[in-house]
Scaffold this active site. Structure first.
Site, PDB file in Angstrom:
ATOM      1  CB  SER A  23      -0.924   0.017   1.219  1.00 45.46           C
ATOM      2  OG  SER A  23      -1.990  -0.861   1.008  1.00 45.46           O
ATOM      3  CE  LYS A  82      -3.568   0.407  -1.522  1.00 45.95           C
ATOM      4  NZ  LYS A  82      -4.357   0.036  -0.333  1.00 45.95           N
ATOM      5  CE1 TYR A  90      -4.154  -1.403  -5.069  1.00 48.09           C
ATOM      6  CE2 TYR A  90      -4.396  -3.787  -5.184  1.00 48.09           C
ATOM      7  CZ  TYR A  90      -4.336  -2.622  -4.452  1.00 48.09           C
ATOM      8  OH  TYR A  90      -4.444  -2.676  -3.076  1.00 48.09           O
ATOM      9  CE1 TYR A 111      -3.255   0.023   4.868  1.00 45.43           C
ATOM     10  CE2 TYR A 111      -2.317  -0.916   6.839  1.00 45.43           C
ATOM     11  CZ  TYR A 111      -2.295  -0.737   5.492  1.00 45.43           C
ATOM     12  OH  TYR A 111      -1.308  -1.324   4.753  1.00 45.43           O
ATOM     13  CB  VAL A 121      -0.129  -6.175   4.029  1.00 47.15           C
ATOM     14  CG1 VAL A 121      -1.472  -5.722   4.479  1.00 47.15           C
ATOM     15  CG2 VAL A 121      -0.046  -6.343   2.553  1.00 47.15           C
TER      16      VAL A 121
HETATM   17  N1  GLN Z   1      -1.656  -5.419  -2.314  1.00 51.63           N
HETATM   18  C1  GLN Z   1      -2.321  -5.325  -1.044  1.00 51.63           C
HETATM   19  C2  GLN Z   1      -3.818  -5.565  -1.189  1.00 51.63           C
HETATM   20  O1  GLN Z   1      -4.400  -5.111  -2.099  1.00 51.63           O
HETATM   21  C3  GLN Z   1      -2.074  -3.982  -0.437  1.00 51.63           C
HETATM   22  C4  GLN Z   1      -2.773  -3.822   0.879  1.00 51.63           C
HETATM   23  C5  GLN Z   1      -1.948  -3.178   1.935  1.00 51.63           C
HETATM   24  O2  GLN Z   1      -0.738  -3.048   1.862  1.00 51.63           O
HETATM   25  N2  GLN Z   1      -2.652  -2.822   2.973  1.00 51.63           N
HETATM   26  O3  GLN Z   1      -4.438  -6.201  -0.381  1.00 51.63           O
END
Ligand code: GLN
Length: 313
Positions: free
Chosen positions: A69, A72, A197, A249, A267
């Protein structure tokens, strides 16, 4: 001669990494992307770089991990640079959700049915479709090139095992993307958007790469080492605001109180954070707390922020 702050960080960091590392046993590595379950649960590493290029690192900084994430933040910035604020926020909102990063809950509940913000999965998937490029391959190349530029590392690339592992198992993200397509939020073929993505989530970095990217955000889009303006200041302002309000988050409020810095976690256990006008910071600690943030990494940042009075608030 009095010690500079970076000298003091240098002196304290190894000890703090070791004491924060003890938290690792209270968390878990992510396993919903099967390949991530192989991550070293007891690892913790941090790299801090200042505007003159001095850096300090401690712990397991040699390990590579995927951006997940954290990427992003940069796809948002690239989409803003490609098509501008109005077109981006026509498709994605600006508010925190209070829900998990992969929640679909409010997509249907709250109208007009666009994702709440660009840092939850639904929002980031929508952003992937807004990146300029004639094909998904071209869009992915543009994202990778942008991150190579910001990290000053031309060899940045994908972890293809993690990419395939996510792409093969992403039922929830896939369902979200099809839902967004039906709502008219996604441009282009759903599987192509998802490929962009999954690829940007699987870009493999070290703590030093993240710290270098964060340094550019800390200096409002300028690389302080070269003086080059890599991102318009306004877009860095937008990105840092999302990092404060949504970057950790649904623990972003607590993180703002305990650490008080713009940050983005993934994550894989990575966290990119920064002290505005001063440091870029990259860390990794794959053992995650219940909200999906690095358990030892958050503890380490709390200690650092308190000791050096880094909170913006
Ligand atoms: N690639 C992960 C997902 O889409 C990214 C989520 C994350 O890092 N929180 O679930």
């Amino acid at each position: 001669m009095s010690l500079t702050e970076i000298d003091r960080i240098h002196a304290l960091l190894p000890h703090w990494v070791e004491s924060s590392r003890q938290q690792c046993s209270y968390g878990k590595v992510a396993s919903y992307i099967p390949e991530l379950s192989k991550s070293p649960i007891g690892a913790l590493g941090i790299h801090i770089i200042d505007a003159s290029g001095h850096s300090v690192s401690a712990g397991d900084t040699e390990i590579s991990f995927t951006m997940q994430s954290i990427s992003k933040v940069f796809t948002l910035i690239l989409a803003l640079m490609d098509i501008g604020e109005e077109a981006v926020f026509d498709k994605v909102g600006m508010e925190p959700t209070g829900d998990n990063f992969n929640s679909m809950l409010k997509l249907e509940l709250v109208q007009p049915g666009i994702p709440f913000n660009p840092l939850i999965n639904a929002g980031a998937i929508a952003i992937s479709s807004l990146i300029a490029g004639a094909s998904s391959t071209e869009k992915s190349c543009r994202v990778l090139d942008f991150l190579r530029l910001l990290s000053n590392n031309d060899s940045l690339s994908y972890d293809l095992d993690v990419y395939r592992s996510e792409s093969d198992t992403a039922n929830l993200n896939r369902s979200m993307a099809y839902f967004l397509k039906d709502n008219g939020v996604l441009e282009g073929a759903v599987e192509d958007v998802l490929d962009v993505y999954f690829r940007h989530c699987s870009i493999s970095v070290t703590c030093a790469d993240l710290a270098q990217m964060a340094l550019v955000l800390a200096h409002n889009g300028k690389n302080p080492l070269t003086g080059e303006q890599l991102i318009p200041r306004r877009y860095v302002q937008i990105a840092k605001t999302f990092m404060i309000t949504c970057g950790m988050y649904n623990a972003s409020g607590e993180f703002a109180i305990q650490v008080g810095l713009p940050a983005k976690s993934g994550v894989s256990g990575g966290i990119l954070t920064l002290v505005p006008g001063r440091y870029g910071i990259g860390l990794v600690g794959p053992s995650l707390n219940r909200k999906g943030n690095s358990i030892a990494g958050v503890a380490l940042l709390e200690s650092l922020s308190r000791e050096f009075d880094w909170s913006l608030f």
